[in-house]
Design a protein around this motif. Structure first.
Motif, mmCIF file in Angstrom:
data_model
loop_
_atom_site.group_PDB
_atom_site.id
_atom_site.type_symbol
_atom_site.label_atom_id
_atom_site.label_comp_id
_atom_site.label_asym_id
_atom_site.label_seq_id
_atom_site.Cartn_x
_atom_site.Cartn_y
_atom_site.Cartn_z
ATOM 1 N N TYR A 1 -6.018 2.865 1.162
ATOM 2 C CA TYR A 1 -6.436 1.467 1.326
ATOM 3 C C TYR A 1 -7.684 1.299 2.197
ATOM 4 O O TYR A 1 -8.486 0.406 1.933
ATOM 5 C CB TYR A 1 -5.256 0.573 1.753
ATOM 6 C CG TYR A 1 -4.934 0.563 3.225
ATOM 7 C CD1 TYR A 1 -5.485 -0.391 4.085
ATOM 8 C CD2 TYR A 1 -4.076 1.508 3.769
ATOM 9 C CE1 TYR A 1 -5.191 -0.387 5.436
ATOM 10 C CE2 TYR A 1 -3.788 1.517 5.116
ATOM 11 C CZ TYR A 1 -4.347 0.562 5.949
ATOM 12 O OH TYR A 1 -4.067 0.574 7.279
ATOM 13 N N ALA B 1 -6.482 1.457 -5.867
ATOM 14 C CA ALA B 1 -5.506 2.226 -5.098
ATOM 15 C C ALA B 1 -4.642 3.071 -6.029
ATOM 16 O O ALA B 1 -4.457 4.264 -5.799
ATOM 17 C CB ALA B 1 -4.641 1.301 -4.255
ATOM 18 N N TYR B 2 -4.138 2.469 -7.104
ATOM 19 C CA TYR B 2 -3.173 3.206 -7.925
ATOM 20 C C TYR B 2 -3.845 4.112 -8.950
ATOM 21 O O TYR B 2 -3.586 5.312 -8.979
ATOM 22 C CB TYR B 2 -2.207 2.244 -8.618
ATOM 23 C CG TYR B 2 -1.019 2.990 -9.202
ATOM 24 C CD1 TYR B 2 -0.113 3.649 -8.371
ATOM 25 C CD2 TYR B 2 -0.828 3.071 -10.579
ATOM 26 C CE1 TYR B 2 0.954 4.359 -8.885
ATOM 27 C CE2 TYR B 2 0.250 3.776 -11.105
ATOM 28 C CZ TYR B 2 1.138 4.417 -10.255
ATOM 29 O OH TYR B 2 2.192 5.125 -10.771
ATOM 30 N N GLN C 1 -7.041 -9.038 -5.914
ATOM 31 C CA GLN C 1 -5.729 -8.374 -6.003
ATOM 32 C C GLN C 1 -5.757 -7.291 -7.073
ATOM 33 O O GLN C 1 -5.346 -6.152 -6.839
ATOM 34 C CB GLN C 1 -4.644 -9.391 -6.362
ATOM 35 C CG GLN C 1 -4.238 -10.313 -5.218
ATOM 36 C CD GLN C 1 -3.298 -11.417 -5.676
ATOM 37 O OE1 GLN C 1 -3.084 -11.611 -6.878
ATOM 38 N NE2 GLN C 1 -2.735 -12.143 -4.723
ATOM 39 N N SER D 1 -7.980 -4.295 -6.133
ATOM 40 C CA SER D 1 -7.393 -3.445 -5.090
ATOM 41 C C SER D 1 -6.272 -2.595 -5.656
ATOM 42 O O SER D 1 -6.159 -1.415 -5.346
ATOM 43 C CB SER D 1 -6.820 -4.267 -3.936
ATOM 44 O OG SER D 1 -7.556 -5.404 -3.700
ATOM 45 N N VAL D 2 -5.397 -3.216 -6.461
ATOM 46 C CA VAL D 2 -4.277 -2.465 -7.032
ATOM 47 C C VAL D 2 -4.805 -1.359 -7.939
ATOM 48 O O VAL D 2 -4.361 -0.211 -7.868
ATOM 49 C CB VAL D 2 -3.314 -3.402 -7.806
ATOM 50 C CG1 VAL D 2 -2.317 -2.607 -8.632
ATOM 51 C CG2 VAL D 2 -2.591 -4.327 -6.832
ATOM 52 N N VAL E 1 0.836 -1.207 0.000
ATOM 53 C CA VAL E 1 0.000 0.000 0.000
ATOM 54 C C VAL E 1 0.872 1.257 0.000
ATOM 55 O O VAL E 1 0.521 2.261 -0.612
ATOM 56 C CB VAL E 1 -1.007 0.037 1.168
ATOM 57 C CG1 VAL E 1 -2.251 -0.725 0.798
ATOM 58 C CG2 VAL E 1 -0.442 -0.477 2.439
ATOM 59 N N ILE F 1 -2.944 -6.438 -1.619
ATOM 60 C CA ILE F 1 -2.175 -5.475 -2.409
ATOM 61 C C ILE F 1 -0.700 -5.875 -2.428
ATOM 62 O O ILE F 1 -0.043 -5.850 -3.460
ATOM 63 C CB ILE F 1 -2.373 -4.041 -1.873
ATOM 64 C CG1 ILE F 1 -3.765 -3.531 -2.282
ATOM 65 C CG2 ILE F 1 -1.284 -3.104 -2.390
ATOM 66 C CD1 ILE F 1 -4.061 -2.099 -1.885
#
Lengths: 254, 194
Positions: free
Chosen positions: B161, B154-155, B147, B150-151, A14, B179
């Motif tokens: 998160y 987030a990115y 996975q 989430s990536v 993260v 992640i």
């Protein structure tokens, strides 16, 4: 401790995605200072993440190029991080692998300037205070001028920045703060030198001038591997820390 | 973890061999070298900022800040700590995220679409990035759904998160590990040699 640091280790992902909330980001960056395997892991992840960014490449607006190139000649560049008097080397600097944000860099520079300025403008009311403060000033000046002096910067969990100028040769550190919130009268910030063995020795209370700027504190007996920590304590201070530090600054070996 | 591995020179692929060298010239005030860095990295810088912020005029503003920061802070780049490309793009993504975390940007983002690799019709994808796009798609596709989601969130979405956990209705601890696992697999899939 080990459970906590194991949990922190899980944050490499993260962190690499810039997905840590601001407070946790600061905490994780302090953990990085003590965790070389995390540093390695983040390094590899950052390279992978850069590919995620490369994949988004688009043609930028043409006027962007003109604007940026027009700004370049009138934008002063930062000097290299290592200076003659004050260099950033060692563990802490190695961990801060990405450029300091403008805000934190400015805070650090201002703090050092404040520490130096303090030498000149100390207010004293009695002869003995004068002698005391002159001695303290000489000691502070000695740390600032030590050939191995370097700046360690850290963000406090309560906000604000803590700057330590550390000379492991002099075994001393000058600590000052910028922008940490003021406390109620019944509480003080207390500085500690904490050893790897887990002992903590008080290095004194932080004091502030009437205008609110921090008075630099000299900590002695500072060795590589120690940590400088600041806690919030009842007025007058305590023999041992009773609260979680609002900041921990690792003292790296040169 | 390959913690014993020494950081090598710039990766041979995806980036010319000498962005790091160019940056060291930039650090000495070489404006020509800066133009070369600009031409090499302004596409991905603008791309990732635009991806996260979505608003074109805000993106342009932030991209301008980022590129000037590259000029300003070039002396702080240390090739031992990662590639020049990663250094620049880390600045870019972090600036975009910082902007998102300010309220005004959050409002502007509300109505826009969920993050994906596609940029939409109003911007031209860089032809040079076609290979990167294909590999990233393939490697994201090789992750588990959770996975990859989430990536991406987030990115590309610029979410923290805890926000990702909320959006996907998954516990915080699960997001952290997914992640991390996802990035480790991405790293191996994209053949990043660090």
């Amino acid at each position: 401790m080990s459970t906590r640091s194991h949990e922190l280790h899980l944050l490499t992902g993260v962190y690499s995605l810039d997905a840590l909330p601001d407070e946790e980001r600061a905490e994780f960056e302090r953990h990085l200072a003590k965790c070389p395997s995390c540093v390695d892991e983040v390094k590899g992840m950052r390279e992978a993440v850069a590919r995620l960014a490369m994949a988004t490449a688009v043609v930028p607006p043409p006027q962007l190029r003109e604007r940026v190139l027009a700004d370049v000649p009138r934008t002063r560049q930062l000097p290299p991080a290592g200076g003659r008097l004050l260099t950033r080397t060692g563990k802490r600097a190695r961990v801060r692998r990405w450029p300091l944000s403008r805000a934190s860099l400015t805070a650090g520079v201002l703090a050092v300037v404040a520490a130096i300025a303090f030498l000149v403008v100390t207010q004293v009311s009695t002869t003995s205070q004068l002698h005391q403060s002159q001695a303290a000033n000489r000691a502070i000046a000695a740390v600032l001028a030590a050939p191995d002096a370097r700046i360690e910067l850290a963000s406090a969990t309560v906000g604000g920045t803590v700057t330590a100028v550390v000379s492991t040769r002099e075994r001393e550190a000058v600590v000052t703060t910028a922008g940490v919130p003021s406390l109620p009268r019944a509480q003080v910030y207390q500085l500690w030198v904490m050893t790897a063995a887990g002992t903590a020795k008080s290095a004194g209370l932080l004091t502030f001038t009437s205008s609110g700027s921090a008075v630099p504190v000299l900590a002695d007996d500072v060795l590589p591997g120690d940590q400088l920590g600041i806690t919030v304590e009842p007025a007058g201070g305590t023999p041992q820390p009773t609260t979680t530090p609002i900041v921990i600054v690792p003292v790296s070996s040169t | 973890m390959t913690s014993s591995e020494q950081p090598g020179p710039e990766p041979a692929e995806g980036e010319g061999p000498d962005t790091a060298e160019l940056l060291s010239l930039v650090a000495r005030g070489d404006q020509g070298a800066f133009e070369a860095v600009y031409d090499r990295l302004s596409g991905p810088v603008y791309g990732i900022v635009r991806k996260v912020l979505r608003d074109p005029s805000q993106s342009e503003e932030v991209a301008q800040e980022v590129l000037l920061e590259v000029w300003r802070a070039a002396s702080r780049f240390d090739p031992a700590r990662g590639s020049a490309t990663a250094w620049v793009l880390t600045i870019a993504h972090r600036r975009a995220v910082d902007r998102v975390r300010s309220e005004t940007a959050a409002v502007a983002r509300e109505q826009k679409v969920a993050p994906d690799l596609d940029m939409g019709d109003d911007v031209a994808e860089l032809a040079e990035a076609a290979l990167d796009r294909r590999r990233v798609r393939r490697c994201l596709g090789a992750l588990t759904t959770l996975q990859a989601q989430s990536v991406r969130l987030a990115y590309y979405g610029g979410y923290s998160y805890p926000q990702v956990a909320e959006l996907l209705e998954v516990p915080l601890g699960t997001i952290k590990t997914r992640i991390r696992d996802g990035l480790i697999r991405l790293r191996d899939c994209l053949e990043v040699t660090w």
